[in-house]
Design a protein around this motif. Structure first.
Motif, PDB file in Angstrom:
ATOM      1  N   ALA A 196     -13.901  12.408  -2.217  1.00  0.00           N
ATOM      2  CA  ALA A 196     -12.912  11.371  -1.915  1.00  0.00           C
ATOM      3  C   ALA A 196     -11.897  11.284  -3.036  1.00  0.00           C
ATOM      4  O   ALA A 196     -12.269  11.208  -4.198  1.00  0.00           O
ATOM      5  CB  ALA A 196     -13.609  10.023  -1.735  1.00  0.00           C
ATOM      6  N   GLY A 197     -10.616  11.316  -2.661  1.00  0.00           N
ATOM      7  CA  GLY A 197      -9.581  11.238  -3.667  1.00  0.00           C
ATOM      8  C   GLY A 197      -9.080   9.819  -3.854  1.00  0.00           C
ATOM      9  O   GLY A 197      -9.615   8.885  -3.278  1.00  0.00           O
ATOM     10  N   VAL A 198      -8.045   9.686  -4.625  1.00  0.00           N
ATOM     11  CA  VAL A 198      -7.456   8.366  -4.858  1.00  0.00           C
ATOM     12  C   VAL A 198      -6.371   8.148  -3.801  1.00  0.00           C
ATOM     13  O   VAL A 198      -5.482   8.986  -3.650  1.00  0.00           O
ATOM     14  CB  VAL A 198      -6.823   8.307  -6.254  1.00  0.00           C
ATOM     15  CG1 VAL A 198      -6.183   6.955  -6.493  1.00  0.00           C
ATOM     16  CG2 VAL A 198      -7.870   8.603  -7.308  1.00  0.00           C
ATOM     17  N   PRO A 199      -6.441   7.057  -3.024  1.00  0.00           N
ATOM     18  CA  PRO A 199      -5.397   6.810  -2.027  1.00  0.00           C
ATOM     19  C   PRO A 199      -4.031   6.691  -2.697  1.00  0.00           C
ATOM     20  O   PRO A 199      -3.906   6.163  -3.799  1.00  0.00           O
ATOM     21  CB  PRO A 199      -5.821   5.474  -1.406  1.00  0.00           C
ATOM     22  CG  PRO A 199      -7.267   5.351  -1.712  1.00  0.00           C
ATOM     23  CD  PRO A 199      -7.480   6.038  -3.016  1.00  0.00           C
ATOM     24  N   CYS A 200      -3.030   7.204  -2.001  1.00  0.00           N
ATOM     25  CA  CYS A 200      -1.689   7.140  -2.573  1.00  0.00           C
ATOM     26  C   CYS A 200      -0.639   7.128  -1.477  1.00  0.00           C
ATOM     27  O   CYS A 200      -0.935   7.414  -0.311  1.00  0.00           O
ATOM     28  CB  CYS A 200      -1.453   8.330  -3.515  1.00  0.00           C
ATOM     29  SG  CYS A 200      -1.553   9.923  -2.691  1.00  0.00           S
ATOM     30  N   GLU A 201       0.581   6.786  -1.859  1.00  0.00           N
ATOM     31  CA  GLU A 201       1.706   6.789  -0.940  1.00  0.00           C
ATOM     32  C   GLU A 201       2.803   7.655  -1.520  1.00  0.00           C
ATOM     33  O   GLU A 201       3.058   7.623  -2.729  1.00  0.00           O
ATOM     34  CB  GLU A 201       2.243   5.358  -0.770  1.00  0.00           C
ATOM     35  CG  GLU A 201       1.269   4.443  -0.060  1.00  0.00           C
ATOM     36  CD  GLU A 201       1.766   3.004  -0.045  1.00  0.00           C
ATOM     37  OE1 GLU A 201       1.494   2.305   0.931  1.00  0.00           O
ATOM     38  OE2 GLU A 201       2.445   2.603  -1.033  1.00  0.00           O
ATOM     39  N   VAL A 202       3.430   8.405  -0.605  1.00  0.00           N
ATOM     40  CA  VAL A 202       4.500   9.288  -1.068  1.00  0.00           C
ATOM     41  C   VAL A 202       5.811   8.830  -0.433  1.00  0.00           C
ATOM     42  O   VAL A 202       5.872   8.573   0.778  1.00  0.00           O
ATOM     43  CB  VAL A 202       4.201  10.749  -0.707  1.00  0.00           C
ATOM     44  CG1 VAL A 202       5.368  11.648  -1.076  1.00  0.00           C
ATOM     45  CG2 VAL A 202       2.934  11.202  -1.404  1.00  0.00           C
ATOM     46  N   PHE A 203       6.843   8.728  -1.257  1.00  0.00           N
ATOM     47  CA  PHE A 203       8.140   8.233  -0.796  1.00  0.00           C
ATOM     48  C   PHE A 203       9.207   9.315  -1.013  1.00  0.00           C
ATOM     49  O   PHE A 203       9.072  10.188  -1.871  1.00  0.00           O
ATOM     50  CB  PHE A 203       8.544   6.976  -1.577  1.00  0.00           C
ATOM     51  CG  PHE A 203       7.569   5.841  -1.437  1.00  0.00           C
ATOM     52  CD1 PHE A 203       7.783   4.843  -0.474  1.00  0.00           C
ATOM     53  CD2 PHE A 203       6.438   5.743  -2.242  1.00  0.00           C
ATOM     54  CE1 PHE A 203       6.888   3.790  -0.338  1.00  0.00           C
ATOM     55  CE2 PHE A 203       5.558   4.701  -2.110  1.00  0.00           C
ATOM     56  CZ  PHE A 203       5.763   3.709  -1.165  1.00  0.00           C
ATOM     57  N   ARG A 204      10.258   9.206  -0.164  1.00  0.00           N
ATOM     58  CA  ARG A 204      11.413  10.091  -0.403  1.00  0.00           C
ATOM     59  C   ARG A 204      12.208   9.539  -1.586  1.00  0.00           C
ATOM     60  O   ARG A 204      12.111   8.377  -1.917  1.00  0.00           O
ATOM     61  CB  ARG A 204      12.325  10.102   0.841  1.00  0.00           C
ATOM     62  CG  ARG A 204      11.688  10.715   2.055  1.00  0.00           C
ATOM     63  CD  ARG A 204      12.692  10.755   3.196  1.00  0.00           C
ATOM     64  NE  ARG A 204      12.038  11.105   4.444  1.00  0.00           N
ATOM     65  CZ  ARG A 204      11.739  12.372   4.794  1.00  0.00           C
ATOM     66  NH1 ARG A 204      12.035  13.377   3.996  1.00  0.00           N
ATOM     67  NH2 ARG A 204      11.155  12.613   5.947  1.00  0.00           N
ATOM     68  N   LEU A 205      12.991  10.404  -2.156  1.00  0.00           N
ATOM     69  CA  LEU A 205      13.906   9.977  -3.212  1.00  0.00           C
ATOM     70  C   LEU A 205      15.302   9.846  -2.618  1.00  0.00           C
ATOM     71  O   LEU A 205      15.695  10.644  -1.760  1.00  0.00           O
ATOM     72  CB  LEU A 205      13.928  10.982  -4.363  1.00  0.00           C
ATOM     73  CG  LEU A 205      12.624  11.138  -5.150  1.00  0.00           C
ATOM     74  CD1 LEU A 205      12.785  12.217  -6.227  1.00  0.00           C
ATOM     75  CD2 LEU A 205      12.244   9.812  -5.823  1.00  0.00           C
ATOM     76  N   VAL A 206      16.033   8.852  -3.060  1.00  0.00           N
ATOM     77  CA  VAL A 206      17.348   8.593  -2.464  1.00  0.00           C
ATOM     78  C   VAL A 206      18.385   9.621  -2.949  1.00  0.00           C
ATOM     79  O   VAL A 206      19.381   9.868  -2.285  1.00  0.00           O
ATOM     80  CB  VAL A 206      17.844   7.172  -2.813  1.00  0.00           C
ATOM     81  CG1 VAL A 206      16.942   6.145  -2.144  1.00  0.00           C
ATOM     82  CG2 VAL A 206      17.927   6.951  -4.315  1.00  0.00           C
ATOM     83  N   ASP A 207      18.128  10.203  -4.072  1.00  0.00           N
ATOM     84  CA  ASP A 207      19.138  11.092  -4.626  1.00  0.00           C
ATOM     85  C   ASP A 207      18.664  12.535  -4.743  1.00  0.00           C
ATOM     86  O   ASP A 207      19.285  13.363  -5.384  1.00  0.00           O
ATOM     87  CB  ASP A 207      19.573  10.591  -6.009  1.00  0.00           C
ATOM     88  CG  ASP A 207      18.386  10.389  -6.925  1.00  0.00           C
ATOM     89  OD1 ASP A 207      17.238  10.599  -6.458  1.00  0.00           O
ATOM     90  OD2 ASP A 207      18.580  10.033  -8.098  1.00  0.00           O
TER      91      ASP A 207
END
Lengths: 158, 267
Positions: free
Chosen positions: B234-245
């Motif tokens: 089991a890994g660490v839950p995470c969220e990935v976001f786009r970058l605006v630039d």
């Protein structure tokens, strides 16, 4: 003593002393001249400041002695034997000075510097030992042996 | 006996006294010396740098010989007409090889010792690194790990939850532990729910923090783990976001943290 080396002045002050030392080792005027020049050349090559004229003189005596030993060692390696310039004098017939000089010249090399320093320059045993980097007892023994040889050569008691 | 001895001394002294270079010989020797000295001066001024260097080498060898054979001498005053002198130095007649050879041998020895010491240090350092990495990857619990586990147990007993980093890397200590406290250091491998894989590593080691103002819409959720984590762990839950630039990079935020870290698709 000045800082700048005035080789002419030094030469004139000590040439006789240096020449005597060299002659006592080399036994000929030509070799003594060469050794004398070599001694002063060492001073030219490596000039130094002396505390006094006596210091200068003593340095030159030891330097001359070392130059002569080097030359004699080199000559013995190449098996070149210099012909003695003087015919050995008969100590009982010749002039006492000549006879003594001959006896001194015939001393083994290891005795020559101590004999010169003691009998001509008047250094004491301890002083000679320090100058030559030898043990005082070694110098004493050499002087004793040299004296015995000279007495024997000159027809003394021993 | 004393008279005889004095007589002998006097005769020896007179014999030496009788030896003297002629005036002509004196002038000849002096002229030669001055000529040689003058030539040496001219040569010194006119020679090229390379030749001068070669001469320096020769001269230094001679100087070395002279220096090493200098002898300190002291002497007294006058004795009759014979003069004693205070001498401080006298040139020796030792062969330069007697000095140069031991000196060279000593230098070689020092060089060898330095090299061997340096090599053994590197070896021991390398051994340490190897040991550290093998301890990290090997299953058997080492003594260090056991100690770390005990520390972790003590921490738990005190009511403090050990961080992922601490539990994942018990061998880390001192400055290293401060550096690996961040989750991103330990779990740089990110896998989104749709299977997209990203990495928070850049150039294999460095990790960039991303300013929150640059963070755009959510790309997806997933979990992060170490690259060498066993499958199924089991890994660490995470969220990935786009970058605006930026279009080729993203920002990841681990659960429970506020910092965004730059991450890129794993090729």
């Amino acid at each position: 003593m000045g800082d700048a080396l005035d080789i002419e002045a030094v030469f004139r002050r000590h040439v006789k002393t240096v020449y005597r030392v060299c002659y006592s080792f080399m036994g000929s005027a030509a070799d003594a001249e060469d050794a004398t020049q070599a001694t002063f050349m060492r001073l030219i090559d490596h000039p130094r400041t002396f505390e006094s004229e006596q210091h200068e003189k003593a340095w030159l005596i030891v330097c001359a002695s070392n130059v002569c030993k080097d030359v004699l060692k080199s000559a013995s390696r190449t098996r070149v034997t210099a012909m003695p310039e003087r015919e050995p004098a008969d100590p009982r017939q010749a002039d006492p000075i000549d006879a003594t000089l001959d006896a001194v010249l015939r001393l083994p090399v290891r005795y020559k510097d101590v004999v010169y320093l003691h009998y001509y320059e008047g250094y004491k045993t301890g002083e000679i030992a320090e100058m030559l980097g030898e043990n005082p007892s070694t110098v004493r023994n050499r002087l004793r042996d040299a004296r015995a040889l000279l007495r024997k050569t000159l027809g003394g008691d021993e | 006996m004393a008279d005889e001895r004095e007589l002998l001394e006097q005769r020896i002294h007179d014999a030496y006294e009788s030896v003297e270079p002629s005036a002509e010989a004196q002038e000849r020797m002096l002229a030669n010396l001055l000529a040689v000295k003058g030539r040496a001066r001219q040569t010194g001024e006119g020679q090229t740098q390379a030749v001068a260097t070669a001469e320096d080498t020769d001269a230094s060898a001679t100087r070395q010989r002279e220096k090493t054979s200098l002898r300190r001498v002291s002497a007294g005053g006058q004795t009759g007409r014979r003069h004693a002198a205070k001498v401080t130095v006298a040139p020796g007649r030792r062969s330069p090889w007697r000095v140069v050879l031991p000196l060279a041998a000593m230098l070689v020895l020092v060089a060898v010792v330095v090299r061997v010491t340096g090599a053994s240090r590197n070896e021991s350092r390398a051994d340490g690194i190897m040991a550290q990495s093998s301890e990290k990857s090997s299953e058997p619990v080492s003594e260090d790990t056991a100690v770390a586990d005990e520390l972790a147990a003590e921490t738990n007993a005190m009511g403090v939850e050990p961080s992922i980093t601490e539990s994942a890397d018990p061998d880390a200590g001192g400055e290293e532990s401060a550096a690996v406290e961040r989750t991103v250091d330990v779990c740089p491998s990110i896998t989104l729910e749709d299977g997209t894989r990203l990495t928070a590593l850049r150039d294999g080691v460095s990790i960039d923090e991303v300013d929150s103002e640059r963070v755009g819409e959510l790309l997806g959720r997933g979990s992060a783990a170490a690259f060498d984590a066993p499958d199924g762990e089991a890994g660490v839950p995470c969220e990935v976001f786009r970058l605006v630039d930026e279009t080729d990079a993203y920002a990841v935020r681990y659960e429970g943290e506020e910092t965004f870290w730059r991450c890129t698709p794993l090729v």
